[in-house]
Each structure stands twice: as structure tokens, then as C-alpha cells.
Design a protein around this motif. Structure first.
Motif, short mmCIF file in Angstrom:
data_model
loop_
_atom_site.label_atom_id
_atom_site.label_comp_id
_atom_site.label_asym_id
_atom_site.label_seq_id
_atom_site.Cartn_x
_atom_site.Cartn_y
_atom_site.Cartn_z
N ARG A 1 58.83 87.97 0.79
CA ARG A 1 59.47 87.50 -0.44
C ARG A 1 59.90 88.63 -1.37
NH1 ARG A 1 53.97 86.62 -1.32
NH2 ARG A 1 53.20 87.33 -3.33
N GLY A 2 59.42 89.84 -1.13
CA GLY A 2 59.82 90.98 -1.96
C GLY A 2 61.31 91.27 -1.92
N TYR A 3 61.98 90.84 -0.84
CA TYR A 3 63.42 91.03 -0.75
C TYR A 3 64.17 90.17 -1.76
CZ TYR A 3 62.78 93.55 3.64
OH TYR A 3 62.40 94.46 4.59
N HIS A 4 63.54 89.15 -2.28
CA HIS A 4 64.18 88.23 -3.22
C HIS A 4 63.72 88.48 -4.65
CE1 HIS A 4 65.78 86.24 0.27
NE2 HIS A 4 64.56 86.17 0.75
N GLN A 5 63.08 89.63 -4.87
CA GLN A 5 62.63 89.99 -6.20
C GLN A 5 63.29 91.31 -6.59
OE1 GLN A 5 58.38 90.00 -5.01
NE2 GLN A 5 58.07 88.51 -6.66
N ASN A 6 63.42 91.52 -7.90
CA ASN A 6 63.90 92.81 -8.37
C ASN A 6 62.99 93.28 -9.50
OD1 ASN A 6 65.11 92.22 -11.08
ND2 ASN A 6 66.37 90.84 -9.84
N ILE A 7 63.02 94.56 -9.74
CA ILE A 7 62.08 95.17 -10.67
C ILE A 7 62.24 94.64 -12.10
CG2 ILE A 7 63.45 97.22 -11.24
CD1 ILE A 7 59.72 97.22 -10.34
N ASP A 8 63.46 94.35 -12.53
CA ASP A 8 63.65 93.85 -13.89
C ASP A 8 63.01 92.48 -14.08
OD1 ASP A 8 65.04 96.13 -14.68
OD2 ASP A 8 66.97 95.29 -14.05
N ASP A 9 63.15 91.62 -13.09
CA ASP A 9 62.53 90.29 -13.18
C ASP A 9 61.01 90.39 -13.10
OD1 ASP A 9 65.01 89.12 -13.43
OD2 ASP A 9 65.14 88.54 -11.30
N ARG B 1 57.78 93.52 1.90
CA ARG B 1 59.00 93.90 2.60
C ARG B 1 58.58 94.63 3.88
NH1 ARG B 1 62.64 96.31 -2.47
NH2 ARG B 1 62.46 94.41 -3.73
N LEU B 2 59.45 94.68 4.85
CA LEU B 2 59.17 95.43 6.07
C LEU B 2 59.35 96.91 5.76
CD1 LEU B 2 61.21 93.33 8.67
CD2 LEU B 2 58.77 93.14 8.12
N GLN B 3 58.30 97.71 6.05
CA GLN B 3 58.39 99.12 5.75
C GLN B 3 57.19 99.88 6.27
OE1 GLN B 3 57.86 100.10 1.61
NE2 GLN B 3 57.44 97.95 1.25
N ILE B 4 57.16 101.16 6.00
CA ILE B 4 56.01 101.98 6.36
C ILE B 4 55.23 102.28 5.08
CG2 ILE B 4 57.04 102.93 8.46
CD1 ILE B 4 57.71 105.49 6.87
N GLN C 1 57.80 104.18 -3.29
CA GLN C 1 58.57 103.18 -4.04
C GLN C 1 57.82 102.75 -5.30
OE1 GLN C 1 58.99 100.29 -0.91
NE2 GLN C 1 61.15 100.77 -0.62
N ILE C 2 56.53 102.50 -5.15
CA ILE C 2 55.71 102.09 -6.30
C ILE C 2 55.70 103.18 -7.36
CG2 ILE C 2 53.37 101.51 -7.06
CD1 ILE C 2 53.00 100.29 -4.16
N ALA C 3 55.44 104.42 -6.94
CA ALA C 3 55.37 105.53 -7.89
C ALA C 3 56.70 105.73 -8.61
CB ALA C 3 54.95 106.81 -7.16
N GLU D 1 57.42 98.04 9.58
CA GLU D 1 58.77 97.81 10.08
C GLU D 1 58.92 98.12 11.56
OE1 GLU D 1 60.92 102.00 8.80
OE2 GLU D 1 60.83 100.39 7.33
N HIS D 2 57.94 98.80 12.14
CA HIS D 2 58.04 99.17 13.55
C HIS D 2 57.63 98.05 14.50
CE1 HIS D 2 57.47 103.41 11.80
NE2 HIS D 2 58.75 103.16 11.95
N HIS D 3 56.56 97.33 14.13
CA HIS D 3 56.05 96.28 15.03
C HIS D 3 56.01 94.91 14.37
CE1 HIS D 3 54.22 100.12 16.44
NE2 HIS D 3 54.67 99.66 17.59
N MET D 4 56.34 94.86 13.09
CA MET D 4 56.28 93.62 12.31
C MET D 4 54.88 93.01 12.37
SD MET D 4 60.13 92.13 12.88
CE MET D 4 59.70 90.52 12.35
N LEU D 5 53.89 93.88 12.32
CA LEU D 5 52.50 93.45 12.23
C LEU D 5 51.97 93.85 10.86
CD1 LEU D 5 51.22 94.43 15.78
CD2 LEU D 5 51.53 92.12 14.87
N PRO D 6 50.98 93.12 10.35
CA PRO D 6 50.48 93.39 9.01
C PRO D 6 49.75 94.72 8.87
CG PRO D 6 49.79 91.23 9.78
CD PRO D 6 50.37 91.94 10.94
#
Length: 179
Positions: free
Chosen positions: A37-45, A108-111, A118-120, A72-77
């Protein structure tokens, strides 16, 4: 997405007509939408204006923010916790917003390395802080359930920006307060 999950289930040799799997493609699609669901959120909201004037210039730390993400490599948690610190310069961020920022990027899918940065960067941009430090500790299912199958390994990543990078005392204070 439902149809794609149905194809995946069929491709592993399962029968979508058996009772336990009858509604699985729809449930899986809904679960995957929630997990990303992070893909449907933005920082301002997410921040929603919760930046408040403050005279504080001392380090603010929020520890042990649980997070759930997917590689993002295996789509595992991968599952763990984030520790976020910043030194304000005239404004502080609403406490819950730090956890919401972690969640937005984690969903989001990522490493993990990218998630940490991104957080920092986001907290630095939003607050104008003199420095930001983020440490994430997580266990990766792609390493635990497959491949080398190591159950007790934890990955730690850090992003140190501004005074957390340039001032060893600031970095040291952050690390000592995490212990």
C-alpha cells in the motif's frame, strides 16, 4: 491481480476447485495490495501538516518501530525494526508521523539498504533537521526460507546524514542511546 494469483496457484500444480483454495486468488490479491500500500501513499499526505515549531535542538529518537516489507528480489517478507533519530532546527515532526513514514516506504518492494536511506532522506527533507540517523535491523525470509536457510541471521543497515555523518559525537550519542 486475482487472475494472476489463480495462474500462479495452478502453475504449482494445485487445484483451484478444492475448497481450501476456492477464494484464495481473491484473498491473495487483497493481501498483496495491503502489503504494498505504500505505492498509494505520498509523504505530504502521511505527514499531513504535523510539523510543529519548537526551540528544541536536542536529539529526538524513536526506537523499535516495527516494520514489515518485501524484498524486491524474491518478493518475500523481511521483518524487523527501525530506529530513527534527528536533531531539529526550529520544527519537530509529530511522533506518529515518524512511524507512518517508516510504514509508507516499508510497504513497497525494495531492499533494506534503500529503505533505510529513503526514511532518512525524507525526514531530513521534511524537518530541515541538522542531522538524521536511521538504523534498521531485519530478518529476511529470502535468506531463512530458501537459499542458505539461516534462521538466526539479522541484517543491520544505517543511514547517517548531516551532523550524524560529520560529527562523531552525535553519531556516538545516537548509537549509545540505542543500547
Amino acid at each position: 491481480m486475482k487472475e494472476h494469483f489463480a495462474e500462479i496457484i495452478k502453475s504449482v500444480g494445485e487445484d483451484l476447485n478444492r475448497p481450501g483454495l476456492a477464494d484464495t486468488p481473491e484473498r491473495a490479491a487483497k493481501a498483496f495490495q495491503f502489503l504494498t500500500r505504500g505505492y498509494h501513499q505520498n509523504i505530504d499526505d502521511v505527514v499531513n501538516g504535523a510539523l510543529f515549531p519548537s526551540d528544541s535542538d536536542e536529539m529526538i529518537i524513536v526506537k523499535d518501530i516495527e516494520l514489515y516489507s518485501m524484498c524486491e528480489h524474491h518478493m518475500l517478507p523481511f521483518i524487523g525494526k527501525a530506529h530513527v533519530a534527528y536533531i531539529p532546527t526550529g520544527h519537530v515532526l509529530g511522533l506518529s508521523k515518524i512511524a507512518r513514514i517508516v510504514d509508507m516506504f516499508a510497504r513497497r518492494l525494495q531492499i533494506q539498504e534503500q529503505l533505510t536511506l529513503q526514511i532518512a532522506n525524507s525526514i531530513l527533507d521534511i524537518t530541515g533537521a541538522s542531522g538524521v540517523g536511521v538504523i534498521i535491523e531485519a530478518k529476511h525470509m529470502c535468506m531463512m526460507m530458501r537459499g542458505v536457510e539461516k534462521q538466526n541471521s539479522t541484517m543491520k543497515t544505517s543511514a547517517m546524514l548531516g551532523s550524524f555523518r560529520s560529527n562523531q559525537a552525535t553519531r556516538g550519542e545516537f548509537l549509545s542511546l540505542l543500547r
